[in-house]
Design an enzyme around this catalytic site. Sequence first.
Site, PDB file in Angstrom:
ATOM      1  CE  LYS A   1      -4.014   1.510   2.427  1.00  0.00           C
ATOM      2  NZ  LYS A   1      -5.107   0.967   3.550  1.00  0.00           N
ATOM      3  NE  ARG A   2       4.106   0.942   4.614  1.00  0.00           N
ATOM      4  CZ  ARG A   2       3.442  -0.058   5.096  1.00  0.00           C
ATOM      5  NH1 ARG A   2       2.404   0.267   5.494  1.00  0.00           N
ATOM      6  NH2 ARG A   2       3.949  -1.288   5.019  1.00  0.00           N
TER       7      ARG A   2
END
Length: 448
Positions: A220-221
């Site tokens: 996600k990051r």
Amino acid sequence: MTVRVRFAPSPTGFLHIGGARTALFNWLYARHTGGAFILRIEDTDTARNTQEAVEVILNGLRWLGLDWDEGPTTGNPQGPSKGEQGPYFQSQRGSIYGRRIEELLRKGCAYEAEGAVKFRMTREPVVIQDLIVGEVRRELTDREMADPDFVIVRSDGQPVFHLVNVIDDLEMGITHVIRGEDHLSNTAKHIALFRAFGIDPPQYAHIPLILNPDGTKMSKRDKGASLTTYGEEGYLPEAVVNYLCLLGWSPKQAQEVLPLAEVIRLFGLPQILRHNARFDAVKLQWLNGEHIRTLPFDRFLESAAKALSRAGLDLARYSQGFIRAALETCVGKIRQFSELPAYAGFYFVDELDFAAGEDRKKLGEEEKSLLVRLREEFSRLDKFDAASIETTLKEAAKSLGVKVGALVHPCRFACTGNTSGPSLYHLLEVLGKERVLQRMDRALELLR
Ligand code: GLU
């Protein structure tokens, strides 16, 4: 058989680029075959679901242009936009699940245990004929062999993902489940559930994952993981769609800039590549530039204006004619709209800010005296258009005995604050004589 496919995201507040690609491949397959593309929000985990999280998904799909085909007849809490139907929400389908759970209990395929309901899992190996991965034989592990049954309804009454996912796929008549390879490990359970309901499982097509450029799994990051950031960074949806098409799917011909209609015509599941795809930001940027190049001018204008406003430039202070003329000089020059504020922001400010130290070096004594002469020539021009500006500048260079570049560079720098940018003669015409002379004066004065 009419193809029916679905995209079944859980609303996490985030649309991963891999999820967007899964949606795209489903959509392409439906459009290629003339089938239906269904959107189903898997929102049974009520604690995590919010309307905003659903909106992230709907807006992402709308931005990409992936329209979904059908939905429940009763109202959705989110309410479909104009011309839209659906999506389906699992949170509204409790009674359907209840009936199906009853059915499994009645048939002896499920049983109650400690307040929960467990599914009587098959002890036989399950063979998955995956359209992309090929044949996968799933045997029970030693640990599973001891107790392969799994919970389908938790003791709090919540049916679990495996169960509702399968019930919906069968209730909705899904013919092909196209989803991320991370779900391959669930597929044996799903097939066993289908069989318990006495229904043939759909065809499965598990798509390899999208990896970071360094081969690690995209989380996600990681940069590029969130679909929402692409619009913000000045990418065109058609370029992102084109890029995602090529990320794991390969047409037979080598052509890479593909109109969507062409992808729909060519798309097929067997051409989905079996290996994981690496995210390539440079290629996406290149594709974006190619798509920007062929964009109708009004759409170019719209995206350009958005990017400039986002950077804090106030376009409302300028006439439509000026804005159009200014942005016309940028067509074919940028790969991302986010480059525009740096590339063409000089059109939309009253005064350029020169950073004294560095900029003084770019405009030395020699350049300044040339600039003074050029200013004189410009001030005598009646018609200040690109052609006259060019002729004047070239004649001035000749009479001064210098190369054209010796005048072009200081002039560009004085009028734009940059060392590169749109065609000089055209940008000067757009700025207009008055502004050009003012800018030259100011640069000469500030950098004295
Ligand atoms: N809700 C699941 C997910 O977001 C759906 C998986 C599937 O497509 O079957 O991963």
